[in-house]
Structure formats: C-alpha cells, structure tokens
Design an enzyme around this catalytic site. Structure first.
Site, mmCIF file in Angstrom:
data_model
loop_
_atom_site.group_PDB
_atom_site.id
_atom_site.type_symbol
_atom_site.label_atom_id
_atom_site.label_comp_id
_atom_site.label_asym_id
_atom_site.label_seq_id
_atom_site.Cartn_x
_atom_site.Cartn_y
_atom_site.Cartn_z
ATOM 1 N N LYS A 138 4.212 8.924 8.898
ATOM 2 C CA LYS A 138 3.934 8.326 10.210
ATOM 3 C C LYS A 138 4.897 8.801 11.309
ATOM 4 O O LYS A 138 4.754 9.917 11.788
ATOM 5 C CB LYS A 138 3.859 6.800 10.073
ATOM 6 C CG LYS A 138 2.722 6.412 9.108
ATOM 7 C CD LYS A 138 2.297 4.976 9.147
ATOM 8 C CE LYS A 138 0.988 4.786 8.398
ATOM 9 N NZ LYS A 138 1.092 4.209 7.088
ATOM 10 N N ASP A 196 9.253 2.775 -0.275
ATOM 11 C CA ASP A 196 8.232 3.505 0.466
ATOM 12 C C ASP A 196 8.364 3.091 1.930
ATOM 13 O O ASP A 196 7.913 2.013 2.335
ATOM 14 C CB ASP A 196 6.842 3.173 -0.091
ATOM 15 C CG ASP A 196 5.735 3.881 0.689
ATOM 16 O OD1 ASP A 196 6.053 4.622 1.643
ATOM 17 O OD2 ASP A 196 4.555 3.689 0.333
ATOM 18 N N TYR A 256 0.858 -1.185 0.000
ATOM 19 C CA TYR A 256 0.000 0.000 0.000
ATOM 20 C C TYR A 256 0.894 1.235 0.000
ATOM 21 O O TYR A 256 1.885 1.288 0.722
ATOM 22 C CB TYR A 256 -0.888 0.015 1.258
ATOM 23 C CG TYR A 256 -1.730 1.265 1.401
ATOM 24 C CD1 TYR A 256 -2.793 1.513 0.537
ATOM 25 C CD2 TYR A 256 -1.459 2.195 2.403
ATOM 26 C CE1 TYR A 256 -3.575 2.662 0.677
ATOM 27 C CE2 TYR A 256 -2.238 3.343 2.547
ATOM 28 C CZ TYR A 256 -3.291 3.573 1.679
ATOM 29 O OH TYR A 256 -4.058 4.703 1.816
#
Ligand SMILES: *Cc1c(COP(=O)(O)O)cnc(C)c1O
Length: 433
Positions: A271, A243, A148
C-alpha cells in the site's frame, strides 16, 4: 454536494465491464455488491477529491484502500514518476531507485535490517510465510480470524469448528491439505493461543497477525495480546510476522511495530510504500534475510520487482512522511473528524462507535468496543448500505463495504473534514431516521 446525483455513465461502463471481467471488476469489493450499485467509475482524483464519470465530486475516505496517505495526484510523487519514467519503464535489472528507497526505509526503521521489494501486499506475505517455513523447517502457521493477509492459498482460511481450529478454506480452489496447515484462532484469546501452542507449538513456523487489524472492521488489539504473541513465539521457536501492509507508514513511519514498540521477526509492507504504484516489501534481520535466494535456499523472485517507476513513486511518498510532525498533524485532523461524527451520534442516541488509530477509522453500528471478528453483527451492514448511498449523494466516498475502514490523508483540509463531518452526520440522521 451532488444535487443531481446520477450514475448513468458509470452504469453504462459497468454493463460493458461485465462482459470483460468476472462481476465486471478486477477485484471483488469494487463490484458494490454489499452497497447500492452500480459501482462508480472514477475519472480523476486530486488532493482529497475524486470525480466520477458522471462528474459527481466526492471527498475521498477510501484512499485507494490505504496507499494514498498524501491524497490524490501528489505533485512531488508525480514529478519523480515522470523523472524515472522518462528513462524507461522497466529493465528487470537493478537501478539506483531501488537503492534509494531501500536506504531511506532501512535508515528510518529500527525493526528490519534487510528487505526485498515485491509488487503487491499478497506477494510480500506469501514470501514472508515461505521465509518463515524455510528458516524454521516447520510447516504450520497460525493466523487470526478477522485478519486479512492477501489472497494466497494458505491464508484464505477461516476457523473450522472445534476447539483447536484447523483452517477451512474460504475460497474454492484451495486444497484441504493446504488449509490444514493453517491454524485459525480468534483475536484476543490468550487462553486458546496457549492451548494451541502447547499442542502444536513445535510444528508452528510462524504466527502472522495484522498488528492493527483493519481489513474486517478496525479490531484494535490490546498491547498485552501483541506482547504475548512475541513472548510465545520466542518460547516455541516460531517466528512472529507483523503484516503491516495496511498499518506500515500509516500508524507511524515505523508502523505498528514502532507504535507498540514490539520487535517482530518478519515484517511485510504494501500500500503506502509504493505511493500509489504496485509495490510490496518484506524485511527481517540480516540473518533471517540470509535465507533468501541467491544468498540462501528460499526462492523468491519477480520480473517487475523494484520497478524504477514504482520505486520513484515510493521514494517521493516516504520522503514526505518523514517531515517532522507529519503523523501528529494527520492524527489531530482524524480525531477532529471522528469526534465531530461521534458526538453527533452520541447526542442523538444513535448506536455508533468509531474506533480510530492514527489516520484510520471505522464506523461500527454498535456501542460495544469491538475487538474480535465475531462481535461484528452482519445485520449492521444494512445500516452501512443506507449510509453509503446517502454519502455518495452528498459527495462523500467511503469504500463500498461496511467492513472496510476509512482513511484521512494529508490532503484533507480542516474545511474538507468539517464539511465531510456535516454530511456524514446528515446521512446518519437518514440511517437512523
Ligand atoms: C491489502 C492487504 C494485503 C494484500 O495486499 P495486496 O496489495 O492487495 O495484495 C495483505 N495484508 C494486509 C494487512 C492488507 O491490508
């Protein structure tokens, strides 16, 4: 821990929220659609704990989906946020806070030379893809099933049918022409990768991967596969994007690049980097970052980018992560927790396997080693649903989906983890009872 467990107030708040927001939420997974609802509305967090609006208390393993590696309401972060906020919330102009976080990060990360702050992981990935396309002059990208990368158009795609798989969008509203620019491959399939590159390699701007795929189970890859990606990208003149929005500052200060010792061309963060505030970033070599405006022709901007309050939060968080032994201690605690649950399940003969890396773990209802998305049995999510409800009643909060990983934070004490493992084990007895 929650003997009179009730979600009455949460239920009322959710009813109201449904009138304001699609599905009553501002991000789909929060709607508790794959577990027993209604969603719990959080009142406050402190350290390893959360309290909901019905005053139920939970030991939290969701960590706001990853950012809270230091737990809730970390004192040093709060102090810095107040210090920055006292001087104003946003200027849309440079501040010393951005410099301080940028310097700290670049001084302690061998894999990027220059970076730019944005406001979310999605934005970081979107910008990294644009940079890859701008720098190579190519348009196609390769991604992997089960990874994702945020909700940008070109990455909300899954494999279509057929051997070489052009993407098919997984969301309405994405033109087919966009999805077609993305080739989707299974993880851990060197042969198909080579075949795809032999056919399309010279049109491929970048290969993007979560080096620690942790958004669809925890699909830990062999180092050899990640090394192969590095090798093939170099051979075909494509850029390798790691990523690291979830793995960055989580599997080590230098993320998965540092963990595996692999140099990607572009890295994305999110994050943890914001200490709980909305921050993302992407970085690369001086040369590649020279393509970004205003130095170069690849446009990318943001009204709230490097917002001083968010930068202050990130700075206070990352400083704590640099303390000697921080990651080692966190990993030991995580291993203790995971092993306490795994050994209970093994002793009882339950079909459970808990892959773990650093302070990330995932409860898989299978004995197999799962490293590709198609190995996950959707039916196993029924078991997670039972587990999730049992855990809420027992004062343990996991993210409301069996495809999501759990996180241990520095705020979890050994006593917390001992208590949590006992509750998870008791809940497993119900799941398999
Ligand atoms: C969370 C995540 C994103 C998206 O970040 P947002 O801040 O939610 O936009 C992208 N990539 C990975 C690997 C993630 O874990």
């Amino acid at each position: 821990m929650n003997p009179n467990y009730s979600r009455e107030r949460s239920g009322k708040l959710y009813e109201a929220a449904k009138q304001y927001f699609p599905g009553g939420v501002n991000s789909p997974v929060r709607a508790f659609r794959s577990v027993t609802g209604p969603p719990i509305f959080i009142k406050k967090g402190n350290g390893s704990r959360l309290w909901d609006e019905d005053d139920n208390e939970y030991i939290d393993f969701c960590a706001s989906w990853g950012p809270l590696i230091l737990g809730h309401n970390n004192a040093a972060i709060l102090e810095r946020v107040m210090e920055a906020a006292a001087n104003g919330l946003s200027f849309g102009a440079p501040t010393q806070w951005g410099n301080r976080l940028g310097k700290l990060l670049l001084d302690n990360n061998r894999y990027i030379e220059k970076m730019r702050f944005v406001s979310s992981g999605t934005e970081a990935v979107m910008s990294a893809i644009r940079l890859a396309r701008g720098a190579t002059g190519r348009s196609k990208i390769i991604k992997f099933e089960g990874c994702y990368h945020g909700h940008l158009d070109s990455l909300l795609v899954k494999a279509g049918s057929g051997l070489v798989t052009f993407g098919v969008s997984t969301s309405a509203g994405i033109p087919e022409a966009f999805a077609k620019e993305t080739l989707v491959l299974p993880l851990n399939d060197p042969e198909l990768l080579e075949k795809t590159l032999a056919e399309h390699g010279h049109d491929v701007a970048c290969i993007i991967i979560e080096p620690v795929p942790a958004n669809n189970g925890l699909l830990l890859q062999d180092r050899a596969f990640l090394e192969l990606l590095r090798e093939k990208c170099t051979a075909y003149g494509a850029l390798l994007i790691f990523d690291e929005v979830i793995s960055g500052f989580r599997v080590g200060f230098e993320g998965a690049a540092g963990h595996y010792g692999i140099q990607p061309d572009i890295l994305t963060y999110g994050k943890i980097i914001g200490g709980g505030m909305p921050v993302g970033a992407y970085g690369a070599s001086h040369e590649l970052m020279g393509h970004i405006a205003p130095d170069g022709p690849v446009y990318q901007a943001g009204t709230l980018s490097a917002n001083p309050v968010a930068m202050a939060a990130g700075l206070a968080a990352l400083e704590q992560l640099l303390a000697p032994g921080f990651y080692e201690a966190l990993e030991r605690k995580t291993q203790y927790f995971v092993q306490a649950v795994q050994s209970h399940c093994d002793a009882k003969g339950y079909e459970v396997r808990i892959p773990q890396i650093a302070s990330i773990f995932w409860i898989a209802f299978s004995r197999e080693r799962i490293i590709t998305a198609d190995q996950i049995d959707p039916k196993s999510m029924e078991k997670f649903k039972v587990l999730h409800l049992e855990l809420l009643k027992r004062g343990i909060y996991f993210g409301p989906s069996g495809y999501e990983v759990g996180f241990v934070s520095a705020a979890h004490s050994t006593a917390d983890l001992e208590a949590a493992a006992a509750e998870v084990n008791a809940a497993m007895d119900v799941v398999f009872g």
